[in-house]
Design a protein around this motif. Structure first.
Motif, PDB file in Angstrom:
ATOM      1  N   TYR A 244       0.835  -1.207   0.000  1.00 47.13           N
ATOM      2  CA  TYR A 244       0.000   0.000   0.000  1.00 47.13           C
ATOM      3  C   TYR A 244       0.870   1.258   0.000  1.00 47.13           C
ATOM      4  N   ASP A 248       0.148   2.404  -3.666  1.00 50.68           N
ATOM      5  CA  ASP A 248      -1.002   3.305  -3.567  1.00 50.68           C
ATOM      6  C   ASP A 248      -0.590   4.712  -3.158  1.00 50.68           C
ATOM      7  N   THR A 285      -5.513   0.082   6.251  1.00 51.50           N
ATOM      8  CA  THR A 285      -4.635  -0.975   5.744  1.00 51.50           C
ATOM      9  C   THR A 285      -3.962  -1.717   6.894  1.00 51.50           C
TER      10      THR A 285
END
Length: 320
Positions: A244, A248, A285
């Motif tokens: 992540y 991301d 997350t």
């Protein structure tokens, strides 16, 4: 070449904004926001035929020379240009904004742009608007490796020869200018008989303006300073969090070897800095990867490095 031209254009835009803040919101109401231009406003009350920008030259040029002689400062072309352009723009705007020489000498707000900009009954609005514009313009100039000179140079002199911190030195200079304004302007805005608005109220407006200018400059240079520092400690190897962060968020983080003090068991600790908008996503997350993870989120006052701000140079003035 493109970056250089953009930088010079930004400096010009900053100088225009500073000049507009003074001409339309500060000068006509005798608000004295410290610094060289604040002192220039006071002196204009003593010598109305000499414009505020002209007095600005009388302060800026000797101070620029002093900075070279006493501080050994290598003045860049940008600083010299900004320090000399701002008073010129101020004088030009003033001449265009007032219809007659008498109105220009008096800086009569009732005749400013035909009376459409008269804020005599709204001094707080004039104070806030003027200070905000000055702060924005000065911030733009400083962000492009220049300075408008003035009280910054006096602050550096006091720092070097009187061993006073730069921020305190600026405060002393601005305070002295405000007191000078209080002594000169007298006990009425334009008239000693005006008991409804005594001139010592102007000193409070001046202090408000000084505070707003300093905060806006700091914001323009440093941003809102709402970055967040996150520590994550987990018994697991959180590959989902790693992915992540890298994919991301398009950031990186630091994995630190650690162990529990009580159990002695090896743990994974991740050190991460994100913007405040990204904190919620990181929390979600982490919860999905390890609901039992130990997480600390705190403010990061300043963040330097790749993807963030550059470290300041030794001669750079910190607005804080």
């Amino acid at each position: 070449m493109k970056n250089t031209l953009c930088s010079w254009l930004n400096i010009l835009i900053g100088c225009i904004i500073v000049a507009a803040g003074f001409v339309f919101f500060i000068n006509p109401y005798n608000i004295v926001p410290g610094g060289a231009y604040g002192a220039s406003i006071v002196l204009h009350n003593l010598f109305p035929s000499i414009q505020v920008g002209t007095f600005g030259y009388m302060f800026d040029i000797p101070l620029l020379v002093l900075s070279v002689v006493l501080l050994g400062t290598k003045l860049g072309a940008r600083t010299i240009a900004a320090a000399l352009t701002t008073p010129l723009l101020m004088n030009m705007m003033s001449k265009m904004a007032y219809p007659t020489e008498e109105a220009l000498h008096a800086l009569d707000p009732s005749q400013l742009i035909g009376g459409t900009m008269n804020l005599s009954d709204h001094l707080m609005l004039a104070c806030v608007m003027g200070a905000t514009l000055i702060g924005i313009g000065t911030g733009i100039v400083v962000r492009n490796q220049a300075t408008t000179g003035g009280s910054d140079i006096v602050g550096m002199l006091l720092q070097k020869y009187c061993h006073i911190r730069f921020s305190k030195a600026i405060l002393l200079v601005d305070g002295a200018v405000v007191c000078f304004g209080l002594l000169v302007i007298g006990f009425g805005i334009g008239s000693a008989e005006d008991s409804t608005q005594p001139s010592w109220h102007l000193s409070f407006y001046s202090l408000i303006a000084i505070f707003i200018i300093s905060r806006v400059i700091a914001y323009m240079i440093n941003g809102s300073k709402n970055d967040k520092l996150i520590f994550v400690i987990s018994d697991k190897q959180m590959t989902a969090l790693h992915s992540y962060i890298l994919k991301d968020l398009d950031r990186t983080a630091t994995c630190i070897k650690s162990s529990g003090l009580y159990t002695g068991k090896e743990k994974e600790m991740i050190f991460l800095v994100v913007s405040y908008k990204e904190v919620a996503g990181v929390k979600h997350t982490i919860k999905a990867a390890d609901p039992k993870a130990f997480v600390v989120v705190t403010d990061a006052y300043d963040t330097f490095g790749e993807g963030w701000k550059q470290l300041p140079s030794p001669n750079e003035i910190d607005p804080e």
